[in-house]
Design an enzyme around this catalytic site. Structure first.
Site, PDB file in Angstrom:
ATOM      1  N   TYR A 107       0.845  -1.190   0.000  1.00  0.00           N
ATOM      2  CA  TYR A 107       0.000   0.000   0.000  1.00  0.00           C
ATOM      3  C   TYR A 107       0.884   1.245   0.000  1.00  0.00           C
ATOM      4  O   TYR A 107       1.631   1.461   0.969  1.00  0.00           O
ATOM      5  CB  TYR A 107      -0.889   0.036   1.264  1.00  0.00           C
TER       6      TYR A 107
ATOM      7  N   LYS B   8      -1.112  -8.065  -3.144  1.00  0.00           N
ATOM      8  CA  LYS B   8      -2.450  -7.532  -2.864  1.00  0.00           C
ATOM      9  C   LYS B   8      -2.345  -6.011  -2.853  1.00  0.00           C
ATOM     10  O   LYS B   8      -1.547  -5.449  -2.086  1.00  0.00           O
ATOM     11  CB  LYS B   8      -2.921  -8.046  -1.508  1.00  0.00           C
TER      12      LYS B   8
HETATM   13  P1  FBP Z   1     -10.812  -5.857   3.034  1.00  0.00           P
HETATM   14  O1  FBP Z   1     -10.579  -4.465   2.524  1.00  0.00           O
HETATM   15  O2  FBP Z   1     -11.296  -6.787   1.954  1.00  0.00           O
HETATM   16  O3  FBP Z   1     -11.642  -5.931   4.269  1.00  0.00           O
HETATM   17  O4  FBP Z   1      -9.393  -6.438   3.375  1.00  0.00           O
HETATM   18  C1  FBP Z   1      -8.880  -6.053   4.533  1.00  0.00           C
HETATM   19  C2  FBP Z   1      -7.532  -5.425   4.458  1.00  0.00           C
HETATM   20  O5  FBP Z   1      -7.061  -5.227   3.150  1.00  0.00           O
HETATM   21  C3  FBP Z   1      -6.572  -6.222   5.263  1.00  0.00           C
HETATM   22  O6  FBP Z   1      -6.076  -7.370   4.669  1.00  0.00           O
HETATM   23  C4  FBP Z   1      -5.569  -5.202   5.554  1.00  0.00           C
HETATM   24  O7  FBP Z   1      -4.775  -5.511   6.575  1.00  0.00           O
HETATM   25  C5  FBP Z   1      -6.405  -4.017   5.843  1.00  0.00           C
HETATM   26  O8  FBP Z   1      -7.581  -4.176   5.062  1.00  0.00           O
HETATM   27  C6  FBP Z   1      -5.722  -2.768   5.489  1.00  0.00           C
HETATM   28  O9  FBP Z   1      -6.584  -1.724   5.695  1.00  0.00           O
HETATM   29  P2  FBP Z   1      -6.135  -0.235   5.576  1.00  0.00           P
HETATM   30  O10 FBP Z   1      -6.017   0.069   4.111  1.00  0.00           O
HETATM   31  O11 FBP Z   1      -7.241   0.504   6.247  1.00  0.00           O
HETATM   32  O12 FBP Z   1      -4.808  -0.113   6.269  1.00  0.00           O
END
Ligand code: FBP
Length: 286
Positions: A159, A190
């Protein structure tokens, strides 16, 4: 090598595509994802996740080591992916530079596997652009080498996030994240679905195509995001795969924030699209 291939086939249910059920939110989002307004009470009880994993159709259930350790003996048929690092959403929010520390070493995970837990892979989050990016990349790179040497596959959550990142879902940055995962040797990456803005008139799925190409032989999957109705969710997923070149899905809240019956049914519909190329209408009819 044989063990790696066996685990890869288990995780992808023999298809090369990934249906990942994300259950790491108890640390990432604390209890908010599990006890919200309108959410079936079953979701407040952690066992809900494992019942979905047992009764539904998933490639892997991804969660932290302790969560898996507490329930795996009662749910031995599930393929587990151990998330190696995590942080809560109380730190590193928005303008801050986040770091997600590794919570345990690989030996602890291998010991669980030795004890009979069906662990097929590892997961790790990198916040691209954070001032701690180099630490997370180095930890991930080392873990991937160790995991592969021990027959485990690896999914990287990447991310873009931190002071240097103006827009976390900028399509170019998402494509950049995909390329980083390839170079680190991840089996799957992911990412959040890209959000084209301004003059960029592409749909999110069209923008995702660039990221999927950047990922090359690393399969790209998207996070599910906050919960929407099943048809909207499945349509997004269908487009991510058939327009965006995604290699599966990585879904958390959209699955578990439902009653057990509905959640189980949705995992089957998601898997039908992800693993067996069903149309949205046919998947909804399951
Ligand atoms: P979902 O968005 O499908 O619920 O997946 C959850 C997730 O991607 C987790 O795997 C991850 O740890 C979290 O959300 C990250 O969230 P954020 O972007 O709020 O940090």
């Amino acid at each position: 090598r044989d063990e790696y291939i066996e685990n890869y086939l288990k995780a992808t249910r023999g298809t090369g595509r990934l249906m990942l059920f994300a259950c790491d939110q108890k640390i990432e989002h604390l209890n908010k994802d599990f006890y919200g307004e309108g959410i079936d009470i079953a979701d407040a009880e952690p066992q809900h996740l494992f019942e979905i994993g047992r009764q539904g159709v998933c490639g892997v259930l991804a969660g932290q080591r302790g969560l898996i350790a507490q329930y795996a003996a009662d749910y031995p048929e599930i393929n587990y992916l151990v998330k190696m690092n995590s942080k809560t959403n109380l730190v590193g929010v928005k303008q801050d530079d986040p770091y997600s520390p590794q919570l345990y070493d690989l030996d602890a995970v291998l010991a669980m596997r030795e004890a009979g837990v069906n662990i097929v892979g590892l997961g790790y989050t990198i916040y691209l652009g954070s001032e701690y990016e180099s630490t997370m990349m180095a930890e991930a790179g080392e873990l991937i080498a160790q995991a592969h040497a021990n027959g485990l596959l690896v999914v990287l959550w990447i991310y873009p996030r931190g002071k240097a990142v103006a827009a976390e879902k900028d399509p170019d940055l998402i494509a950049g994240a995909a390329g980083v995962a390839l170079c680190l040797g991840a089996d799957f990456v992911k990412v959040n679905p890209p959000k084209p803005e301004g003059d960029d008139t592409r749909t999110p799925a069209e923008a995702l195509k660039v990221a999927s190409m950047a990922a090359g032989r690393t399969g790209l999957v998207c996070a599910g995001g906050s919960t929407v109705d099943a048809e909207t969710f499945l349509t997004q997923l269908y487009d991510q795969i058939h327009v965006g070149g995604a290699c599966g899905n990585a879904t958390g809240r959209n699955i578990h924030q439902r009653s057990l019956d509905e959640a189980v049914r949705l995992t089957k519909a998601i898997s039908a699209i992800t693993l067996a190329d069903y149309s949205v209408a046919d998947a909804l009819a399951i």
